[in-house]
Design a protein around this motif. Structure first.
Motif, PDB file in Angstrom:
ATOM      1  N   CYS A   1       0.721  -0.968   0.104  1.00  0.00           N
ATOM      2  CA  CYS A   1      -0.226  -0.722  -0.092  1.00  0.00           C
ATOM      3  C   CYS A   1       0.489   1.494  -0.200  1.00  0.00           C
ATOM      4  CB  CYS A   1      -1.136  -0.064   1.120  1.00  0.00           C
ATOM      5  SG  CYS A   1      -2.089   1.494   1.431  1.00  0.00           S
ATOM      6  N   GLN A   2       0.721   2.059  -1.016  1.00  0.00           N
ATOM      7  CA  GLN A   2       1.286   3.460  -0.931  1.00  0.00           C
ATOM      8  C   GLN A   2       1.348   4.967  -0.287  1.00  0.00           C
ATOM      9  OE1 GLN A   2       4.050   4.072  -3.704  1.00  0.00           O
ATOM     10  NE2 GLN A   2       4.309   2.590  -2.420  1.00  0.00           N
ATOM     11  N   SER A   3      -0.410   4.362   0.935  1.00  0.00           N
ATOM     12  CA  SER A   3      -1.002   4.909   1.910  1.00  0.00           C
ATOM     13  C   SER A   3       0.073   4.629   2.867  1.00  0.00           C
ATOM     14  CB  SER A   3      -2.471   5.205   1.934  1.00  0.00           C
ATOM     15  OG  SER A   3      -2.712   5.331   0.744  1.00  0.00           O
ATOM     16  N   CYS A   4      -0.340   3.196   3.726  1.00  0.00           N
ATOM     17  CA  CYS A   4       0.077   3.533   4.931  1.00  0.00           C
ATOM     18  C   CYS A   4       1.136   2.510   4.882  1.00  0.00           C
ATOM     19  CB  CYS A   4      -0.909   2.381   5.369  1.00  0.00           C
ATOM     20  SG  CYS A   4      -1.473   0.798   5.264  1.00  0.00           S
TER      21      CYS A   4
ATOM     22  N   THR B   1      11.409  -8.945 -11.706  1.00  0.00           N
ATOM     23  CA  THR B   1      11.230  -8.001 -10.924  1.00  0.00           C
ATOM     24  C   THR B   1      10.557  -6.778 -10.176  1.00  0.00           C
ATOM     25  OG1 THR B   1      14.058  -7.403 -11.019  1.00  0.00           O
ATOM     26  CG2 THR B   1      12.949  -9.069  -9.650  1.00  0.00           C
ATOM     27  N   ARG B   2      10.277  -5.839 -11.950  1.00  0.00           N
ATOM     28  CA  ARG B   2      10.137  -4.605 -11.124  1.00  0.00           C
ATOM     29  C   ARG B   2       8.626  -4.231 -10.739  1.00  0.00           C
ATOM     30  NH1 ARG B   2      10.642  -2.646 -16.996  1.00  0.00           N
ATOM     31  NH2 ARG B   2      13.010  -2.894 -16.652  1.00  0.00           N
ATOM     32  N   TRP B   3       8.484  -3.469 -10.253  1.00  0.00           N
ATOM     33  CA  TRP B   3       7.334  -2.913  -9.896  1.00  0.00           C
ATOM     34  C   TRP B   3       6.026  -2.421 -10.591  1.00  0.00           C
ATOM     35  CZ3 TRP B   3       6.306  -4.589  -4.579  1.00  0.00           C
ATOM     36  CH2 TRP B   3       7.409  -4.517  -3.733  1.00  0.00           C
ATOM     37  N   GLU B   4       4.981  -3.158 -10.155  1.00  0.00           N
ATOM     38  CA  GLU B   4       3.992  -2.404 -11.370  1.00  0.00           C
ATOM     39  C   GLU B   4       3.178  -1.756 -10.156  1.00  0.00           C
ATOM     40  OE1 GLU B   4      -0.335  -4.315 -13.596  1.00  0.00           O
ATOM     41  OE2 GLU B   4       1.663  -5.905 -12.566  1.00  0.00           O
ATOM     42  N   ARG B   5       2.368  -0.511 -10.796  1.00  0.00           N
ATOM     43  CA  ARG B   5       1.750   0.796  -9.871  1.00  0.00           C
ATOM     44  C   ARG B   5       1.190   0.386 -10.496  1.00  0.00           C
ATOM     45  NH1 ARG B   5       2.524   5.305  -6.946  1.00  0.00           N
ATOM     46  NH2 ARG B   5       0.790   6.257  -6.728  1.00  0.00           N
ATOM     47  N   LEU B   6      -0.469  -0.391  -9.109  1.00  0.00           N
ATOM     48  CA  LEU B   6      -2.377  -0.502  -9.483  1.00  0.00           C
ATOM     49  C   LEU B   6      -2.400   1.369  -9.036  1.00  0.00           C
ATOM     50  CD1 LEU B   6      -2.112  -4.166  -7.791  1.00  0.00           C
ATOM     51  CD2 LEU B   6      -1.623  -3.493 -10.225  1.00  0.00           C
ATOM     52  N   ASP B   7      -3.456   1.485  -9.748  1.00  0.00           N
ATOM     53  CA  ASP B   7      -3.554   2.699  -8.901  1.00  0.00           C
ATOM     54  C   ASP B   7      -5.305   3.060 -10.211  1.00  0.00           C
ATOM     55  OD1 ASP B   7      -3.848   5.333  -8.233  1.00  0.00           O
ATOM     56  OD2 ASP B   7      -2.264   6.517  -9.120  1.00  0.00           O
TER      57      ASP B   7
ATOM     58  N   ALA C   1      -6.685  -4.187   3.349  1.00  0.00           N
ATOM     59  CA  ALA C   1      -7.111  -4.692   4.931  1.00  0.00           C
ATOM     60  C   ALA C   1      -7.182  -3.020   5.577  1.00  0.00           C
ATOM     61  CB  ALA C   1      -6.756  -5.723   4.998  1.00  0.00           C
ATOM     62  N   ALA C   2      -5.476  -2.541   5.442  1.00  0.00           N
ATOM     63  CA  ALA C   2      -5.804  -1.780   6.798  1.00  0.00           C
ATOM     64  C   ALA C   2      -5.932  -0.015   7.056  1.00  0.00           C
ATOM     65  CB  ALA C   2      -4.305  -1.455   7.257  1.00  0.00           C
ATOM     66  N   CYS C   3      -6.224  -0.072   5.597  1.00  0.00           N
ATOM     67  CA  CYS C   3      -7.094   1.112   4.890  1.00  0.00           C
ATOM     68  C   CYS C   3      -8.682   1.046   4.551  1.00  0.00           C
ATOM     69  CB  CYS C   3      -5.962   1.843   3.565  1.00  0.00           C
ATOM     70  SG  CYS C   3      -4.518   2.285   4.419  1.00  0.00           S
ATOM     71  N   ALA C   4      -8.088  -0.073   4.741  1.00  0.00           N
ATOM     72  CA  ALA C   4     -10.193  -0.102   4.209  1.00  0.00           C
ATOM     73  C   ALA C   4     -10.312   0.255   3.733  1.00  0.00           C
ATOM     74  CB  ALA C   4     -10.995   0.243   6.053  1.00  0.00           C
ATOM     75  N   ALA C   5     -10.025   0.408   2.408  1.00  0.00           N
ATOM     76  CA  ALA C   5     -10.729   1.185   1.123  1.00  0.00           C
ATOM     77  C   ALA C   5      -8.911   0.846  -0.450  1.00  0.00           C
ATOM     78  CB  ALA C   5     -10.017   2.484   1.170  1.00  0.00           C
ATOM     79  N   ARG C   6      -9.716   1.129  -1.098  1.00  0.00           N
ATOM     80  CA  ARG C   6      -9.145   1.309  -2.242  1.00  0.00           C
ATOM     81  C   ARG C   6      -7.942   2.482  -2.578  1.00  0.00           C
ATOM     82  NH1 ARG C   6     -10.705  -1.693  -5.905  1.00  0.00           N
ATOM     83  NH2 ARG C   6      -9.827  -1.100  -7.850  1.00  0.00           N
ATOM     84  N   VAL C   7      -7.340   1.556  -2.281  1.00  0.00           N
ATOM     85  CA  VAL C   7      -5.784   2.226  -2.875  1.00  0.00           C
ATOM     86  C   VAL C   7      -4.765   1.715  -3.746  1.00  0.00           C
ATOM     87  CG1 VAL C   7      -5.595   3.192  -0.189  1.00  0.00           C
ATOM     88  CG2 VAL C   7      -4.661   1.600  -0.811  1.00  0.00           C
ATOM     89  N   PRO C   8      -4.099   3.170  -4.050  1.00  0.00           N
ATOM     90  CA  PRO C   8      -2.567   3.176  -5.108  1.00  0.00           C
ATOM     91  C   PRO C   8      -1.288   1.976  -4.041  1.00  0.00           C
ATOM     92  CG  PRO C   8      -2.746   5.524  -4.814  1.00  0.00           C
ATOM     93  CD  PRO C   8      -3.992   4.889  -3.716  1.00  0.00           C
ATOM     94  N   ALA C   9      -1.465   1.297  -4.987  1.00  0.00           N
ATOM     95  CA  ALA C   9       0.095   0.345  -4.349  1.00  0.00           C
ATOM     96  C   ALA C   9       0.769  -0.020  -5.737  1.00  0.00           C
ATOM     97  CB  ALA C   9      -0.768  -0.985  -4.069  1.00  0.00           C
TER      98      ALA C   9
ATOM     99  N   ALA D   1       8.655   1.546  -1.135  1.00  0.00           N
ATOM    100  CA  ALA D   1       6.719   2.714  -1.042  1.00  0.00           C
ATOM    101  C   ALA D   1       7.940   4.170  -1.437  1.00  0.00           C
ATOM    102  CB  ALA D   1       7.208   2.569  -0.075  1.00  0.00           C
ATOM    103  N   ALA D   2       8.887   4.759  -1.744  1.00  0.00           N
ATOM    104  CA  ALA D   2       9.611   5.711  -1.920  1.00  0.00           C
ATOM    105  C   ALA D   2       9.381   5.975  -3.882  1.00  0.00           C
ATOM    106  CB  ALA D   2      10.684   6.149  -0.905  1.00  0.00           C
ATOM    107  N   THR D   3       9.355   4.981  -3.895  1.00  0.00           N
ATOM    108  CA  THR D   3       9.385   5.094  -5.509  1.00  0.00           C
ATOM    109  C   THR D   3       7.627   5.343  -6.320  1.00  0.00           C
ATOM    110  OG1 THR D   3      10.984   3.651  -5.884  1.00  0.00           O
ATOM    111  CG2 THR D   3      10.373   4.185  -7.696  1.00  0.00           C
ATOM    112  N   ASP D   4       7.775   6.372  -7.202  1.00  0.00           N
ATOM    113  CA  ASP D   4       6.448   6.191  -7.937  1.00  0.00           C
ATOM    114  C   ASP D   4       6.059   6.425  -9.164  1.00  0.00           C
ATOM    115  OD1 ASP D   4       4.422   8.233  -7.640  1.00  0.00           O
ATOM    116  OD2 ASP D   4       5.144   9.607  -9.174  1.00  0.00           O
TER     117      ASP D   4
END
Length: 224
Positions: free
Chosen positions: A36-39, A70-76, A84-92, A150-153
């Protein structure tokens, strides 16, 4: 008539029936995860593997293919992740890393692809260079999803370059001659006679391979 991956599964199953445990030498563990990119909450699981299948459509080297794997894919947006922690749909960020590497690493370069324009299978023959020694997978062995993720946009955050080395020497190359519709497999293996020579194995025929054989095994031409 098996392809490489099918043959590997059939061979291992047959050997294990006779209590010959070779699969443990090839067994490793991957760690697919979503962060999660929020929490910062991360959902991850462990997956065992005996071979690593690498897409090579845009790859000129094995390292290119490993970085893409192994590259990170942004989900937005519409693809946002339900945290589950934010109980919401978030960027990840979604990605995979190696949690445990095997003693023997089997890399499967996916040279057969499906061409949507022609509706047919196609064989990729471009050059995908690989080192004869010291292929380092340490940078692709991340824990916790990677400190930089987490710090990479961007969706293509690279692996951790400070990771401990995990070096592999080339112990063999399986080669396919022919088209996507059929062909013949041969193999190159080290001669193990104190020289740097290689042997070419084609069914029951074994012969000395020319010095350029290992370099030619990488293919020729550019991706695309």
């Amino acid at each position: 008539q098996h392809d490489v991956q099918e043959l590997l599964a059939v061979l291992f199953d047959a050997l294990e029936k006779y209590q010959c445990d070779v699969s443990s030498a090839f067994s490793g563990e991957m760690r697919p995860s979503v962060r999660c990119q929020s929490c910062g909450y991360e959902s991850a699981r462990a997956e065992a593997f005996r071979d690593v299948q690498l897409d090579i459509g845009d790859a000129a080297t094995v390292d290119d293919a490993l970085r893409a794997f192994t590259r990170w894919e942004r989900l937005d947006g519409e693809n946002a992740w339900h945290c589950a922690a934010c109980a919401a749909r978030v960027p990840a960020l979604k990605g995979v890393s190696f949690a445990a590497l095997p003693p023997l690493l089997f890399l499967h370069l996916k040279r057969f692809t499906f061409d949507l324009q022609t509706g047919r299978r196609r064989k990729l023959t471009h050059r995908v260079a690989f080192p004869a020694a010291a292929l380092d997978l340490g940078a692709y062995r991340r824990s916790g999803g990677g400190a930089d993720a987490a710090a990479t946009d961007a969706a293509d955050a690279d692996a951790d370059a400070t990771a401990e080395p995990a070096l592999y020497d080339c112990a063999g190359v399986l080669l396919h001659s022919g088209s996507a519709d059929g062909g013949h497999y041969t193999a190159l293996c080290p001669a193990n006679d104190g020289t740097d020579g290689w042997l070419r194995m084609s069914d029951e025929a074994v012969s000395a391979a020319p010095p350029e054989a290992l370099d030619e095994a990488a293919g020729s031409g550019l991706p695309g």
